[in-house]
Design a protein around this motif. Structure first.
Motif, mmCIF file in Angstrom:
data_model
loop_
_atom_site.group_PDB
_atom_site.id
_atom_site.type_symbol
_atom_site.label_atom_id
_atom_site.label_comp_id
_atom_site.label_asym_id
_atom_site.label_seq_id
_atom_site.Cartn_x
_atom_site.Cartn_y
_atom_site.Cartn_z
ATOM 1 N N MET A 1 0.840 -1.005 -0.203
ATOM 2 C CA MET A 1 0.117 0.005 0.069
ATOM 3 C C MET A 1 1.087 1.308 0.037
ATOM 4 O O MET A 1 1.942 1.341 0.851
ATOM 5 N N SER A 2 0.511 2.171 -0.791
ATOM 6 C CA SER A 2 1.378 3.401 -0.928
ATOM 7 C C SER A 2 1.289 4.186 0.241
ATOM 8 O O SER A 2 0.145 4.290 0.960
ATOM 9 N N ILE A 3 2.281 5.033 0.641
ATOM 10 C CA ILE A 3 2.063 5.804 1.825
ATOM 11 C C ILE A 3 2.242 7.318 1.610
ATOM 12 O O ILE A 3 2.391 8.183 2.173
ATOM 13 N N VAL A 4 2.339 7.751 0.317
ATOM 14 C CA VAL A 4 1.993 9.103 -0.256
ATOM 15 C C VAL A 4 1.026 9.631 0.130
ATOM 16 O O VAL A 4 -0.310 9.053 0.404
ATOM 17 N N GLY A 5 1.291 10.988 0.795
ATOM 18 C CA GLY A 5 0.093 11.751 1.599
ATOM 19 C C GLY A 5 -0.004 11.282 2.970
ATOM 20 O O GLY A 5 -0.827 11.982 3.534
ATOM 21 N N ARG A 6 0.708 10.430 3.493
ATOM 22 C CA ARG A 6 0.588 10.094 4.722
ATOM 23 C C ARG A 6 1.772 10.130 5.282
ATOM 24 O O ARG A 6 3.143 10.472 4.749
ATOM 25 N N LYS A 7 2.044 10.212 6.846
ATOM 26 C CA LYS A 7 3.138 10.099 7.713
ATOM 27 C C LYS A 7 4.268 9.159 7.344
ATOM 28 O O LYS A 7 3.692 8.077 7.357
ATOM 29 N N PHE A 8 5.471 9.401 7.200
ATOM 30 C CA PHE A 8 6.335 8.441 7.460
ATOM 31 C C PHE A 8 6.447 7.648 8.460
ATOM 32 O O PHE A 8 6.144 8.214 9.727
ATOM 33 N N PRO A 9 6.659 6.229 8.473
ATOM 34 C CA PRO A 9 6.834 5.409 9.737
ATOM 35 C C PRO A 9 7.692 6.167 10.818
ATOM 36 O O PRO A 9 8.889 6.309 10.606
ATOM 37 N N ASN A 10 7.240 6.112 12.246
ATOM 38 C CA ASN A 10 7.773 6.569 13.148
ATOM 39 C C ASN A 10 8.853 5.676 13.957
ATOM 40 O O ASN A 10 8.670 5.002 14.868
ATOM 41 N N ILE A 11 9.898 5.191 12.944
ATOM 42 C CA ILE A 11 10.706 3.903 13.689
ATOM 43 C C ILE A 11 12.335 4.310 13.623
ATOM 44 O O ILE A 11 12.605 5.143 12.658
ATOM 45 N N GLU A 12 12.700 3.966 14.483
ATOM 46 C CA GLU A 12 14.360 4.509 14.649
ATOM 47 C C GLU A 12 15.019 3.389 14.231
ATOM 48 O O GLU A 12 14.522 2.094 14.459
ATOM 49 N N VAL A 13 16.134 3.582 13.509
ATOM 50 C CA VAL A 13 16.698 2.447 12.893
ATOM 51 C C VAL A 13 18.493 2.854 13.117
ATOM 52 O O VAL A 13 18.885 3.778 13.202
ATOM 53 N N ASN A 14 19.323 1.728 13.402
ATOM 54 C CA ASN A 14 20.664 1.740 13.369
ATOM 55 C C ASN A 14 21.180 2.495 11.980
ATOM 56 O O ASN A 14 20.696 2.017 11.053
ATOM 57 N N ALA A 15 22.291 3.243 12.014
ATOM 58 C CA ALA A 15 22.920 3.736 11.013
ATOM 59 C C ALA A 15 24.346 3.883 11.076
ATOM 60 O O ALA A 15 24.778 3.824 12.180
ATOM 61 N N MET A 16 24.965 4.077 10.013
ATOM 62 C CA MET A 16 26.629 4.312 9.976
ATOM 63 C C MET A 16 26.596 5.717 9.527
ATOM 64 O O MET A 16 25.997 6.182 8.426
ATOM 65 N N ASP A 17 27.303 6.556 10.169
ATOM 66 C CA ASP A 17 27.627 7.986 9.547
ATOM 67 C C ASP A 17 29.149 7.838 8.856
ATOM 68 O O ASP A 17 29.719 6.847 8.971
ATOM 69 N N SER A 18 29.363 8.867 8.113
ATOM 70 C CA SER A 18 30.868 9.152 7.404
ATOM 71 C C SER A 18 31.958 9.194 8.408
ATOM 72 O O SER A 18 33.109 8.661 7.927
ATOM 73 N N MET A 19 31.796 9.270 9.533
ATOM 74 C CA MET A 19 33.245 9.216 10.639
ATOM 75 C C MET A 19 33.415 7.856 10.989
ATOM 76 O O MET A 19 34.119 7.573 11.829
ATOM 77 N N GLY A 20 32.225 6.912 10.658
ATOM 78 C CA GLY A 20 32.467 5.527 11.264
ATOM 79 C C GLY A 20 31.875 5.310 12.663
ATOM 80 O O GLY A 20 32.186 4.269 13.254
ATOM 81 N N ASP A 21 30.828 6.107 12.889
ATOM 82 C CA ASP A 21 30.189 5.898 14.250
ATOM 83 C C ASP A 21 28.771 5.440 14.052
ATOM 84 O O ASP A 21 27.965 5.795 12.883
ATOM 85 N N THR A 22 28.497 4.439 14.811
ATOM 86 C CA THR A 22 27.163 3.876 14.712
ATOM 87 C C THR A 22 26.162 4.832 15.421
ATOM 88 O O THR A 22 26.368 4.982 16.575
ATOM 89 N N ILE A 23 25.365 5.209 14.895
ATOM 90 C CA ILE A 23 24.249 6.073 15.320
ATOM 91 C C ILE A 23 22.678 5.566 15.090
ATOM 92 O O ILE A 23 22.509 4.343 14.755
ATOM 93 N N LYS A 24 21.761 6.515 15.700
ATOM 94 C CA LYS A 24 20.156 5.978 15.103
ATOM 95 C C LYS A 24 19.743 6.987 14.792
ATOM 96 O O LYS A 24 19.939 8.209 15.125
ATOM 97 N N ILE A 25 18.850 6.774 13.687
ATOM 98 C CA ILE A 25 18.032 7.645 12.904
ATOM 99 C C ILE A 25 16.571 7.565 13.033
ATOM 100 O O ILE A 25 16.349 6.328 12.590
#
Length: 211
Positions: A1-25
């Protein structure tokens, strides 16, 4: 189901930044808290063929997105550690060295599952009374444009072999910003600097008559 016109899911995910640090976004909060648009693009796997061409293309255009108050975020279901290894692999060896925007590491697939962009199919195994996944269960090349209120204004999904046209997302951001600023709608093939239309029959008729 498309979510166009709706709010993006409010979910936190692990991530890697360019400095090599694991962060959450949290992409939704990234838009809301920073009052910025967000371009989130998903790709199937690190260390593959089409994927690095896309990541470098988004990096090359990063200044254009920044001028448009837009944050770029990449994403796959690879781990943050694999992202880090890829970020430290030279471009001429298939790596993405030089990429500076963050990469989501959706290893638990919470966000990609909520977006329904995984290529895996659930198969019920009657003999063992369990559900199994058929396929790699990685993401298609899905792209989301999210506004400053956390609302999705564009969603697109490509099959694995089909790379994206980065300039089209710049055009879409320009068009949406024009709508936000002027209250006009943008016709086919609209680009920054071209005429838009008023959202009524008279406006459409006037536009068509002049073109």
């Amino acid at each position: 189901m498309s979510i166009v016109g709706r709010k993006f899911p409010n979910i936190e995910v692990n991530a890697m930044d360019s400095m090599g640090d694991t962060i959450k976004i949290n992409v939704f909060k990234e838009a809301i808290d920073k009052k910025k648009k967000v371009l989130l693009f998903w790709y199937p796997k690190d260390f593959t063929f089409v994927c690095p061409t896309e990541l470098h293309a988004f990096q090359d255009a990063l200044g254009e997105f920044e001028k448009r108050n837009t944050v770029v975020i990449g994403a796959s279901v690879d781990s943050a550690e694999v992202h880090f290894a890829w970020l430290n692999t030279p471009k001429d060896q298939g790596g993405i060295e030089g990429v500076t925007y963050p990469l989501l590491a959706d290893t638990n697939r919470n966000l990609s599952y909520a977006l329904d962009i995984l290529d895996g199919t659930e198969i019920y195994d009657e003999d063992n009374d369990e559900v199994q996944i058929e396929g790699d269960n990685v993401t298609f090349r899905a792209t989301y444009l999210i506004d400053e209120e956390g609302t999705v204004f564009h969603e697109g999904v490509n099959h694995m072999p089909l790379g994206r046209n980065v300039n089209e997302f710049i055009r879409l951001i320009d068009a949406y910003s024009h709508v936000q600023t002027h209250g006009e709608v943008c016709p086919a093939n609209w680009e920054e600097g071209k005429d838009a239309m008023k959202a009524n029959r008279e406006g459409t008729a006037a536009y068509l008559a002049s073109h």
